[in-house]
Structures are given as structure tokens and as C-alpha cells.
Design an enzyme around this catalytic site. Structure first.
Site, mmCIF file in Angstrom:
data_model
loop_
_atom_site.group_PDB
_atom_site.id
_atom_site.type_symbol
_atom_site.label_atom_id
_atom_site.label_comp_id
_atom_site.label_asym_id
_atom_site.label_seq_id
_atom_site.Cartn_x
_atom_site.Cartn_y
_atom_site.Cartn_z
ATOM 1 N N GLY A 98 0.833 -1.210 0.000
ATOM 2 C CA GLY A 98 0.000 0.000 0.000
ATOM 3 C C GLY A 98 0.860 1.250 0.000
ATOM 4 C CE1 TYR A 99 5.373 0.925 0.985
ATOM 5 C CE2 TYR A 99 6.971 1.435 -0.718
ATOM 6 C CZ TYR A 99 6.675 0.932 0.525
ATOM 7 O OH TYR A 99 7.680 0.454 1.321
ATOM 8 C CD GLU A 107 8.093 -1.536 -5.542
ATOM 9 O OE1 GLU A 107 7.021 -1.530 -6.163
ATOM 10 O OE2 GLU A 107 8.386 -0.688 -4.682
#
Length: 782
Positions: A525-526, A642
């Protein structure tokens, strides 16, 4: 220290020697600078005799010569250091031509008398030996040899011989009744004439005409000559690539310095985003060159490497470094404006040198064609070899094995990994070109979790395979060869590694075992509706209320958000703090009241991500990871994981494997135009894989790569785009079909990889944002 050949400069004794060599060569080159090289242009013989003697005194001309013949008996890694540093000031002396190409030809000879006569003089600088090995428009010899009265007599013409004017001797490749032979001819031999060829960089090569020229000795003939010629030209090609790297590196540095100081419209031109992005793309070409050159030098110095492996490494290097040096030189001229194409300004000299080096011993296009031929030959053999390599039965067992997977040879590990994936992964789920959903991947994830292969990069302490970066690459390659879909893996590739670093012991014990057992699916949840690549602008708030934080806001573009059991998210806990402060990292149970999830369909027609609405969602205080208000620090480290994952060659390689199978099935595999396109993409992915492994090595040691990691994401998106577009092109009329087409016994999604590459370009910060980061933090542009 240059990183092009620094891959082993960290090793104790060997690394210290290379450091000393680099320092000494750089000091020597700086004394004369580019001014020395500029003054020698178009002069005959085009070199500085005193400088040549000094190089010999330093021992550089005999680096490759065996000690028996008065040399240093060092390796190509050491020679690469020297030629790279000399190239930074455009040194015109023929170090590679005489001390690499000709010296290696002689080293491969059985003629001890000839070696005793010439090799010591090459090392001492007394002899400069040119090699006449090419025809006018090809690499085939244009000279014939005929034996008369026991002596070999040469006739014909050899073109582009370098050096020619300064050479004291030549080694000539000539065709005879027994095949190709290599012969020694003194430069003053009767019947030999030399006509100079002025090259674009102001140096001279020559056209050698042989009219009944008696040779002074046989270097080698037949198969021995062919092997020596192949080894020597490959070695010289790779060392030429070291020269190309030194030149491109210097040209780029000159250009970046100019962009930082040249003012137009009241600002340094380096502050203009359009120019920044052009500079970043040039820097990426240089960075890709690092891996291609390092791999080639390593292969050349490896006594176990086959002749084909050396040739493929040489052609891969010339393809990448030749194009990169030319592109950087050309664009450097443009970025300078009018002064760039004046003769008095140095940057144009680097373009000229790149052009001359590119034409010697095969240009990049010629080397791609050679690579394609070798790939077809060795690629098929490699596939057969993988299938025939014996491997331990432990690879095929269904339960987790207590074994060190790194202990297996690469060949056995490759064969075993392929065999297990091919045996267990469902055929109807192969080569989809998209991420698998939680539901359709559920049974498979249980299978791979039971096997213990769900987390290849995790340490064994936490249930992973503990693979080295090199083994990880093989794992990825064989998984993609089978066509395994990417699963909802945020917990494996992002949250888990982050938690190992920042989480409390309680958090690690609570979450990591469930992730590796595939009991929980995670999402990130960015991004928010108004905070995508500009993540620090997030507006979701977290207010402490007793033992809980109350969360309000929205998250979007959340991969696997509608499938996940947990989310790791960022929320602002201090509204008054600076933009990147006052942010905290939380773990959220997706069953928490107040959370609403809306799936979003992507352009390919699949619901791979979602939007979440958080209304008074309560998260326990113990779900904070790291310190309160210090979540940005945690997030940045997670972005490293990431971006490493986003930079994996996985999607590009998967698309290219589909291209290969489709091309073979449809009969276009041998088409010349197809092969030209295919090999370009193949080599791009090879260079990407080397870059990926370099960063994976860094992270495996517990270090965090800097902003240079951003290049991976840019490279993989471009490679995936090219591979996926080639897949659709190769499919012909079926290239616009949605769904699956039968190819070689499998169903292949012909458009899925193309639609998927947009996500690679946008997720984790768009590629243009990555260019901004590199421009500011790596290139130091204003």
C-alpha cells in the site's frame, strides 16, 4: 577506479596488482594527455617512439608474453586495465595490435625458434608486429600461399592491417592447399609493398600487397592456425572493447561536465529534463557495457572456457561496447552544440576513435551475425546437454530437502531445476504473459512451498533456498523456460526481505514462517490517487488512539490487493513534519473493518491490481515496523528490494523464450531479418542479466545499492517491450489475437507480455522518474 574491469580488483593480491597498474597507467597517460595524441594525428608512423619505449620499460607490452620469453605472464584482466587507461587520452600506440593480437598468435605457435625470436622483442618494444588477417570487406584472408622449393611464397592483398607504417614485422594469414596458414614476414621483405590507409581518427592502417614474397617462418597451419587465429582475434576484440570503454567513459565525463557548467536561458543546460534523460540513457549504455566487458575478460582468462564460449563473449562485448561507444560519442557531440563538432574541441576525437575501433576486427553488426551463428550451434547443443546432464534425485522429490543447493554444479542445478518445474507445473498455465491470480495459483503455490522452493533468495534460516545470485539467475531462466506464471509474490520478494532487516523478532516469527509456507498473501500500500511516483506526497493519515492507530485515506494500483491477506503500507503520522518525515510503516490485516477493496482491470483485460479505501481502520501499535515517523527509511530500503525485483530479467526472458518457440514452430527461425532482431534482444537480456546479478550480489552481502539500481527497471522494461513486440510480429496474422494460441504443444498468450510491459515501466516509480533520480544523484546534474 573503473568498474569495467573492477569485478576482481577487490581480491587481495590480484586486485592490488591491478590497482597499481591502473594508477601507473593513468599517471603516464595524463602526462601527455589528449594533446600528445592530437599532435600525432596524420603523422607517419602515427605513434610516439619514446612513449612506446616507456610502455615497454613499464612491462605493459609484455603483459601476456610468457616469462620464458621475457614477459610478465599475466592475464587479460591486467591488459584490459592498461589499455582502458591509455584509451582515456586516446593513446595511438598499437598496444592491442602488437602485444595482444600478434603476441597471442605467436603464443599459439609450435615454432619455438620463431617465438624466441619475436616474443622477447615484442615485450621489449624492439619489434612492432602487425597482423594481416582480413580481406577488404570481410574478415576472410585475401592472400594465398604456395610452397616452392621448401619455402612458402605469398601473393595477394591484405587490407586494413594495423599497425602498418610502424610495423617491423607482420604475421600473415594466407590460404594454401592445406587450408589457412600463418606466416612471419619482415616488413622489409622483397616483393612486399605497403600503402597507407588514413583512418578517421588520424591513425594509419595499411594495404599490404604481396608479390612472390618469401616468408621468414611458419607460425602455424591447418587446424592449429585456425585455432590460433580465432583465439587471437577474439582476445584482440575483447581488449579493443576495453579501449572502447575507456573512450566512452571519458567522452561521457566531458559531456556531463559541460552540461553542469554551460548556461543557456539563465540556467545550466544540465537542468533541462530533456537533456538529462538523454544523458541518463547514455550512462545506462555505459553501465551495460561494464557487464559485457567484465564477462568477456573473465571468459578469456578462464582456462576451462571453450573456444566457442570465448568467441560468443567477444562478439557480445563488441556488439554492446561498439554500439555504446559510437552512440555516446555521437550524442556527446550533439549535446555540446556547435562547439561539439569543431576539431579543436576534444569530444569529437572520442567519436572518431570509436569509429576506427569499431571497424577493426569486425563491427558490431558483424559480431551480432557471428553470435547468431554460434548461438544456433551451441544453443541447440546446450538444450540437449541440459536434458542429458545427470542430476541428483533430490531435485525431483516433492518434499523439502535438507541440502545446500549451491553445492551443485551450475549444469546439474540447471538440469534438475528444469526437470522439476517441467514435471510439476501445469501445462494449461504455461506462457500466459501475465501474473497469476491467487485462486488459479493456489494449488501450485502449495506444491512449490512444500518443495521449499518458494523463496529462492531467502536465507535457509527463514525457510528459503539460500541461493547465490548466480544460482538465482539459473533458477529464473529455467522457471521461465517452462513458462511458470508470476505468482502473488509481494511477501516473498518485498515484505519478507524488508522484515528481516527492520522487523522486531516478534514480527519476524509471526509473519515470515507463514509467508514461506504460502499461508498468507501480501500486497503493498504505497501509491495513492495523488501520490504515485511522488510517494512522499502521500495523504493517508494515521492518528494514535490508545493502543491503535486510526487510518484514513486511499491506496491505488495495488498489485494483488483484492487477493491479499495482509498489506504493508505507509501513512502520515505527523502532518507538520517535512515531506519525507512523519511517515510510518504499518502492517494491516485485510479483514480489518473499515477497509473496502475495488479490483481494477488492466489494459490486458486482467484484474491484477486494486484500489483500497480506508475509513477509520484501526491498526494495533505492535503492527508498526521500524520507528514511528521513520517509515520513509524503511520504505526506501524496501524500494531497493522492489526495484531489484522489478529489474529481474524474468519477464523479458519469458517473452523471448516464447519468441524462439514460435519462430521455430512457424519456420522463420532461420530468416536473416528475424535473426538480426532476435539476437539484438537476446544480447540486451544477457547484459541485463549480468547487471541484475551484480546488484543481487551487493544485496546478498547485506548492502543496499544506491540510486544506480534504478537503471535495472529502465533496462528490463525496454527489453520486455522489444521481446514482446517481436513475439507479436513473429506471430503474423495471429499477433493481434487475445487469448492463447497453440505453439509447440503449449498454449501461448501472444499479446500478454506486451500489455504486461506497461506495468514494468510504471510500477515502482515510472521510468522517467528513475531517469530523474539517476540524473540528480548519480550524474550530479543541476
Amino acid at each position: 577506479m573503473s568498474v569495467a574491469v573492477a569485478h576482481d580488483e577487490t581480491q587481495s593480491d590480484d586486485g592490488e596488482l591491478k590497482r597499481l597498474l591502473r594508477d601507473a597507467t593513468a599517471s603516464f597517460a595524463r602526462r601527455g594527455g589528449v594533446e600528445r595524441s592530437r599532435a600525432l594525428r596524420t603523422t607517419r608512423p602515427g605513434m610516439d617512439v619514446d612513449a612506446w619505449k616507456q610502455m615497454a620499460e613499464q612491462g605493459w607490452l609484455g603483459i601476456l608474453v610468457p616469462e620464458t620469453y621475457g614477459g610478465q605472464a599475466l592475464g587479460f584482466g591486467e591488459m584490459a586495465v592498461v589499455v582502458e587507461e591509455l584509451a582515456k587520452t586516446l593513446s595511438p600506440e598499437p598496444v592491442v595490435a602488437s602485444s595482444v593480437l600478434s603476441a597471442t598468435l605467436l603464443i599459439g605457435s609450435d615454432n619455438d625458434a620463431l617465438k624466441t625470436a619475436l616474443l622477447p622483442k615484442i615485450a621489449s618494444g624492439e619489434c612492432i608486429v602487425g597482423a594481416a588477417v582480413a580481406g577488404r570487406f570481410s574478415q576472410a584472408a585475401g592472400v594465398t600461399a604456395k610452397t616452392t622449393g621448401g619455402d612458402a611464397v605469398l601473393n595477394g592483398v591484405a587490407y586494413h592491417v594495423y599497425p602498418a607504417l610502424s610495423a617491423t614485422d607482420f604475421i600473415v594469414a594466407a590460404k594454401g592447399v592445406d587450408g589457412v596458414g600463418l606466416y612471419h614476414v619482415p616488413a622489409h621483405a622483397a616483393g612486399l609493398t605497403v600503402k597507407d590507409e588514413l583512418r578517421v581518427d588520424g591513425t594509419f592502417s595499411g594495404t599490404l600487397t604481396f608479390k612472390d614474397v618469401k616468408t621468414a617462418g611458419l607460425v602455424a597451419k591447418g587446424a592449429k592456425a585456425e585455432a590460433a587465429l580465432a583465439r587471437a582475434t577474439d582476445a584482440a576484440t575483447i581488449m579493443t572493447c576495453a579501449e572502447l570503454f575507456g573512450g566512452m567513459n571519458q567522452a561521457l565525463e566531458i559531456t556531463l561536465g559541460y552540461m553542469r557548467t554551460r548556461v543557456q536561458f539563465g540556467k545550466p543546460i544540465g537542468s533541462f529534463q530533456a537533456l538529462q534523460h538523454r544523458a541518463v540513457d547514455l550512462w545506462i549504455q555505459k553501465e551495460l557495457s561494464i557487464g559485457a566487458l567484465a564477462d568477456a575478460v573473465r571468459t578469456l582468462d578462464d582456462p576451462k572456457a571453450t573456444a566457442e564460449q570465448v568467441s560468443m563473449a567477444a562478439s557480445r562485448a563488441k556488439s554492446r561496447l561498439g554500439d555504446a561507444a559510437h552512440t555516446i560519442g555521437r550524442e556527446a557531440v550533439k549535446l555540446h552544440g556547435a562547439i561539439g563538432f569543431t576539431d579543436e574541441y576534444d569530444v569529437g576525437l572520442y567519436l572518431r576513435r570509436a569509429m576506427a575501433l569499431n571497424a577493426w576486427l569486425g563491427n558490431p553488426a558483424e559480431h551480432r551475425r557471428r553470435y547468431a551463428t554460434l548461438l544456433q550451434k551451441t544453443g541447440g547443443e546446450a538444450a540437449k546437454k541440459r536434458e542429458s546432464v545427470p542430476f541428483s534425485t533430490v531435485f525431483l522429490q516433492d518434499d523439502k530437502a535438507d541440502v545446500d543447493w549451491n553445492s551443485f554444479s551450475d549444469e546439474e542445478f540447471r538440469a534438475g531445476v528444469f526437470a522439476w518445474f517441467d514435471k510439476n507445473y501445469p501445462h494449461d498455465m504455461r506462457h500466459t504473459g501475465r501474473r497469476g491470480s491467487a485462486q488459479e495459483m493456489s494449488a501450485w503455490m502449495k506444491t512449490i512451498a512444500r518443495k521449499g522452493w518458494i523463496a529462492p533468495a531467502w536465507p535457509t534460516k527463514w525457510g528459503g533456498m539460500g541461493l547465490s545470485p548466480a544460482k538465482q539467475i539459473i533458477y529464473i531462466e529455467e522457471r521461465e523456460r517452462v513458462g511458470v506464471m508470476r505468482d502473488p509474490d509481494m511477501g516473498i520478494v518485498m515484505f519478507g526481505p524488508m522484515l528481516m532487516r527492520w522487523g522486531s523478532d516478534e514480527q519476524k516469527q509471526k509473519y515470515l514462517p507463514r509467508i514461506v509456507a504460502n499461508e498468507d498473501i501480501w500486497c503493498q500500500g504505497y501509491s495513492e490517487p495523488n501520490a504515485g511516483s511522488d510517494l512522499a506526497s502521500l495523504q493517508t493519515t494515521a492518528v494514535l488512539d490508545g493502543d491503535h492507530y486510526v487510518i484514513n485515506g486511499s491506496k491505488i494500483w495495488t498489485s494483488s490487493g483484492h487477493w491479499a491477506d495482509h498489506m504493508f503500507l505507509l501513512a502520515r503520522t505527523d502532518k507538520d513534519a517535512k515531506k519525507q518525515e512523519g511517515i510510518t510503516f504499518f502492517v494491516l490485516d485485510m479483514k480489518t473493518p473499515g477497509l473496502t477493496v475495488r479490483p481494477i482491470m488492466n489494459i490486458g483485460g486482467h484484474e491484477e491490481f486494486a484500489q483500497e479505501y480506508l475509513e477509520n481502520v484501526r491498526i494495533p501499535k505492535e503492527n508498526v515496523v521500524g520507528e514511528v515517523n521513520k517509515g520513509w527509511t524503511v520504505a526506501k530500503s524496501l524500494l531497493g528490494f522492489e526495484r531489484l525485483n522489478s529489474g529481474s530479467p524474468r519477464p523479458a526472458r519469458a517473452a523471448l523464450m516464447a519468441v524462439e518457440r514460435l519462430a521455430k514452430a512457424t519456420g522463420v527461425w532461420d530468416d536473416a531479418e528475424f535473426q538480426a532482431k532476435y539476437v539484438r534482444v537476446y544480447l540486451d537480456i544477457a547484459d541485463l542479466s549480468t547487471a541484475y546479478q551484480r546488484f543481487a550480489d551487493i544485496m546478498s552481502l547485506g548492502d543496499s545499492p544506491g540510486p544506480e539500481l534504478s537503471q535495472l527497471k529502465i533496462i528490463v522494461a525496454s527489453a520486455t517491450q522489444l521481446a514482446s513486440e517481436l513475439l507479436m510480429e513473429t506471430a503474423g496474422g495471429a499477433g493481434a489475437n487475445l487469448g492463447y494460441e497453440a505453439v509447440d504443444g503449449d498454449a501461448v498468450n501472444l499479446t500478454g507480455a506486451f500489455f504486461g510491459h506497461f506495468g514494468a515501466m510504471i510500477a515502482s516509480g515510472t521510468n522517467d522518474i528513475q531517469r530523474n533520480i539517476i540524473a540528480k544523484r548519480i550524474l550530479n546534474l543541476p
